[in-house]
Design a protein around this motif. Structure first.
Motif, short mmCIF file in Angstrom:
data_model
loop_
_atom_site.label_atom_id
_atom_site.label_comp_id
_atom_site.label_asym_id
_atom_site.label_seq_id
_atom_site.Cartn_x
_atom_site.Cartn_y
_atom_site.Cartn_z
N CYS A 134 11.76 -34.60 -81.57
CA CYS A 134 12.95 -35.08 -82.26
C CYS A 134 13.41 -36.44 -81.72
O CYS A 134 13.25 -36.72 -80.55
N CYS A 140 14.61 -27.65 -79.73
CA CYS A 140 15.88 -28.07 -79.15
C CYS A 140 17.07 -27.27 -79.69
O CYS A 140 18.16 -27.35 -79.16
N CYS A 162 10.42 -31.91 -77.20
CA CYS A 162 10.03 -31.83 -78.61
C CYS A 162 9.96 -33.24 -79.16
O CYS A 162 10.26 -34.20 -78.45
ZN ZN Z 1 13.79 -30.94 -81.30
#
Ligand code: ZN
Ligand code: ADP
Ligand code: MG
Length: 480
Positions: free
Chosen positions: A28, A44, A26
């Protein structure tokens, strides 16, 4: 039976956090130290319906690491689900690689007392990290921080080629150095961005098969790795010699007590029920990517070490000390360039003095304000006879702290060596006049008194006399 009838068999499993800006599946952030759960998203957090998307940078880092460890890079590798339940694992499974890992069949070379040794790398695969359980020391409820969940990891599995705790430490040091050189990991064992588990068994010398092994977790320093392995070797030898059986189990190293303790036995070990990850296609790495990454690999520690021996005529040992940390190697080469001669002298100063000054500093060589050019300037003062070696060390210490020019420190602290023959001769005359009895002894043949006079004249010159000129002046005066 003697201890020497046994040999240890060791294989290390190392997890390295990859230094990408974003997580493996992802977008992040992977930045460390943010408020708990502030760097999370549906992927996540493992929310139903969210789908992983592989971060391309992670693949590039994986290939980089594989090539640096002489591995074969698999054109097709496959992500798999490793199923287990733990509070820090929101999906109930970890995405890892199982049967078809990205990298296989590599090796790493270490130095041993018997010479160079190749330690095999069975595999290195990509996976995601789990979150972190935060326990309240006051006994309140435990919480989970998922900022780390989904941070990319590479697991590097060595072959059981390691035969002692010293070799294990050497392997881990070399591996860490390579990871840091190629920029995929920060090498921080204490903070857990590099984690090491050790598999240990023992066997009688001459035996060809392996005996049962145990896996030791929680080895977050080189010292603990060595202690835990040494303890475990002794424990297993004792078990076998007393007619018992070593049982396959996971043990934890208790650093306080210096012992390993059973954590879970094989019977309690989970069956991870691996199966291919249905939400990710097989990972395809084409030759062009491998070629591009190979092209971009920097000079690796052992290549650099060999070059230092060749180019600067250093001993293999000195070269290994300098190349262990790339920043130190760069510092050294800059100092040699600035000084323009005598690379061996520069190596001695870096290893014996500069590295001593930064020894406990987590910043390493970056912490010193005695930049390469300043070290070179200091060595020139020494060459020109304007300071002696003792003063040079004192000046270096101050330059290291303040970043001032060596010559300025020399002047400010009055450390300039007295090389003016007139001044030295005056001091010699004063000392001789003040010590008629010693002069008598010297002239009567007691030549050892020379040392006394030498010391007195140096004292007269506040330790700053050029030793060679002082000695010559003394001989002239005493022997005339
Ligand atoms: Zn994430
Ligand atoms: P598993 O699949 O159970 O994790 P692996 O074959 O992948 O087992 O091995 C894991 C690690 O244990 C490797 O680093 C390997 O070198 C090491 N290892 C395997 N057998 C032994 C043994 N008998 N003694 C010591 N280490 C071993
Ligand atoms: Mg394993």
């Amino acid at each position: 039976m003697a201890r020497s009838d046994w040999e240890a068999v060791i294989g290390l499993e190392v997890h390295a956090q990859l230094l990408t800006d974003s997580k493996i599946f992802c977008g992040c952030s992977t930045a460390f130290g943010a408020p708990p759960n502030s760097q999370t998203c549906p992927v996540c957090l493992g929310l139903p319906g969210s789908l992983p998307v592989l971060n391309e940078r992670v693949v590039e880092f994986g290939v980089r690491l594989g090539l640096a460890l002489n591995c074969t890079i698999r054109e097709h590798s496959v992500f798999a689900r490793k199923n287990y339940f733990y509070p820090d694992l929101p999906k109930g499974y970890q995405i890892s690689q199982h049967e078809l890992p990205l990298c296989e069949n590599g090796h790493l070379v270490i130095d041993t007392p018997e010479g160079e040794k190749k330690v095999g790398i069975i595999r290195a695969h990509l996976e995601e990290d789990a979150g972190k359980n935060l326990h309240d020391p006051e006994g309140g409820p435990s919480r989970v921080d998922l900022n780390r969940a989904g941070v990319p990891l590479m697991e590097i599995v060595s072959a059981p080629d390691i035969r002692s705790s010293d070799e294990a430490v050497e392997y881990l040091k070399n591996l860490r150095s390579i990871l840091v050189y190629i920029g995929v990991n920060d090498g921080n064992l204490e903070e857990g961005s590099l984690r090491c588990d050790a598999n240990v068994s023992v066997r009688k010398r001459g035996e060809t098969g392996f005996r049962t092994r145990v896996e030791i977790k929680n080895l977050n320093s080189f010292r603990f790795l060595k202690q835990a392995i040494d303890f475990e070797i002794e424990r297993q030898i004792r078990v076998w010699e007393e007619g018992g059986q070593v049982v396959q189990e996971t043990r934890l190293f208790d650093a306080q007590a210096g012992v390993t303790r059973s954590m879970r036995s094989k019977e309690e070990a989970q069956d991870y029920r691996y199966f291919p990850e249905p939400d990710l296609p097989p990972l395809r790495v084409d030759e062009a990517l491998v070629a591009r990454v190979r092209e971009s690999l920097p000079e690796l520690p052992r290549e650099k070490q060999a070059r230092f021996v060749r180019e600067y005529q250093l001993s293999a040992y000195d070269a290994s000390v300098l190349v262990a940390d790339k920043a130190v190697a760069d510092y050294y080469e800059q100092a040699v360039a600035a000084y323009g001669k005598n690379p061996k002298t520069v190596a001695n100063w870096v290893i014996n003095e500069v590295l001593r000054l930064i020894k406990e500093n987590p910043e390493g060589i970056r912490a010193t304000r005695a930049e390469p050019e300043r070290l070179a300037a200091l060595l020139r003062l020494l060459d020109e006879g304007r300071i002696n070696a003792g003063s040079a060390k004192a000046i270096l210490e101050e330059v290291h702290r303040t970043g001032e020019e060596p010559e300025a420190v020399m002047r400010a602290r009055g450390l300039e060596q007295v090389s003016d023959v007139g001044v030295i001769e005056e001091a010699v005359a004063r000392v001789i006049a003040a010590n008629p009895a010693e002069l008598e002894k010297y002239r009567a043949g007691k030549k050892a008194v020379f040392g006394f006079f030498m010391g007195q004249v140096m004292r007269e010159l506040k330790g700053q006399g050029d030793p060679k000129l002082v000695s010559e002046a003394l001989r002239r005066a005493l022997d005339s």
